[in-house]
Design an enzyme around this catalytic site. Structure first.
Site, PDB file in Angstrom:
ATOM      1  N   HIS A   1      -6.429   4.815  -1.980  1.00  0.00           N
ATOM      2  CA  HIS A   1      -6.084   4.801  -0.553  1.00  0.00           C
ATOM      3  C   HIS A   1      -4.597   4.565  -0.325  1.00  0.00           C
ATOM      4  O   HIS A   1      -4.044   3.575  -0.803  1.00  0.00           O
ATOM      5  CB  HIS A   1      -6.946   3.764   0.185  1.00  0.00           C
ATOM      6  CG  HIS A   1      -8.375   4.180   0.273  1.00  0.00           C
ATOM      7  ND1 HIS A   1      -9.252   4.012  -0.767  1.00  0.00           N
ATOM      8  CD2 HIS A   1      -9.058   4.834   1.242  1.00  0.00           C
ATOM      9  CE1 HIS A   1     -10.438   4.519  -0.427  1.00  0.00           C
ATOM     10  NE2 HIS A   1     -10.343   5.030   0.785  1.00  0.00           N
TER      11      HIS A   1
ATOM     12  N   ASP B   1      -6.510   8.876   0.169  1.00  0.00           N
ATOM     13  CA  ASP B   1      -6.974   9.001   1.544  1.00  0.00           C
ATOM     14  C   ASP B   1      -6.117   8.157   2.495  1.00  0.00           C
ATOM     15  O   ASP B   1      -5.540   7.141   2.089  1.00  0.00           O
ATOM     16  CB  ASP B   1      -8.418   8.480   1.674  1.00  0.00           C
ATOM     17  CG  ASP B   1      -9.424   9.444   1.072  1.00  0.00           C
ATOM     18  OD1 ASP B   1      -9.023  10.462   0.470  1.00  0.00           O
ATOM     19  OD2 ASP B   1     -10.633   9.166   1.202  1.00  0.00           O
TER      20      ASP B   1
HETATM   21 ZN   LIG Z   1     -10.371   7.202   5.134  1.00  0.00          ZN
END
Ligand SMILES: [Zn+2]
Length: 184
Positions: A153, A13
């Site tokens: 992430h 992400d």
């Molecule tokens: Zn995010």
């Protein structure tokens, strides 16, 4: 996802960013696997060469809004408009809400607009300085099952821990016999 086949889905992400995404792509390429990148479209627009590289190397791309909006603090109209602009940049109907949350009416509107919404079941906490790469690996070892979606992430905040943990996570999953697919 399907619990009857030994497949996992690695997802990233918040990218793409030049400080992190190329390094992630190099690791994925080294191990010969593919992943799904839920991009913040503002980043993708700023770094089109990264968007292009992710696509060219065979990974999937998902929409993570244009401005990384928090659904619960945004009106439905603003949320949908932001996501529609992101869709023009990213050219995908996969969607993951920032922070993993949105309102019921936003979810309904997205489904009606044809988006496929994906959350995750294995959260590595890579953005949390209290979680070492070793601890992240242990989370993956403990919680991964057939069809699991693992979230990492592609961000400055997670970069150091995530890049250390990623090869270990991949090696462990491969040794356990998992194969890697992208979300579609
Ligand atoms: Zn995010």
């Amino acid at each position: 996802m399907n619990p009857s086949s030994k497949v996992v889905y690695i997802t990233f992400d918040d990218g793409p960013i030049p400080e992190c995404t190329p390094l992630v792509l190099d690791i994925l390429s080294k191990y010969g696997i593919h992943a799904t990148f839920f991009m913040v479209a503002e980043n993708a627009q700023r770094y089109p060469e990264l968007l292009q590289r992710v696509r060219e190397e065979g990974h999937s791309i998902g929409n993570h809004t244009y401005h990384h909006l928090r659904g619960c603090k945004t009106t439905k109209q603003t949320y949908m408009q932001d996501i529609a602009v992101a869709k023009q940049v990213l050219q995908t109907s996969l969607f993951r809400p920032p922070h993993g949350r949105m309102t019921c009416s936003q979810k309904k509107a997205l489904r009606e607009a044809g988006y496929q919404i994906y959350l995750w079941d294995v959260l590595t906490h890579d953005y949390n300085p209290k979680y070492t790469p070793e601890k992240m690996l242990r989370i993956v070892q403990r919680f991964t099952r057939n069809g699991s979606i693992i979230v990492l992430h592609d961000s400055l905040k997670s970069k150091d821990r995530m890049l250390q943990a990623l090869p270990q996570i991949i090696k462990w999953l491969q040794a356990e016999g998992y194969t890697f697919q992208t979300l579609k």
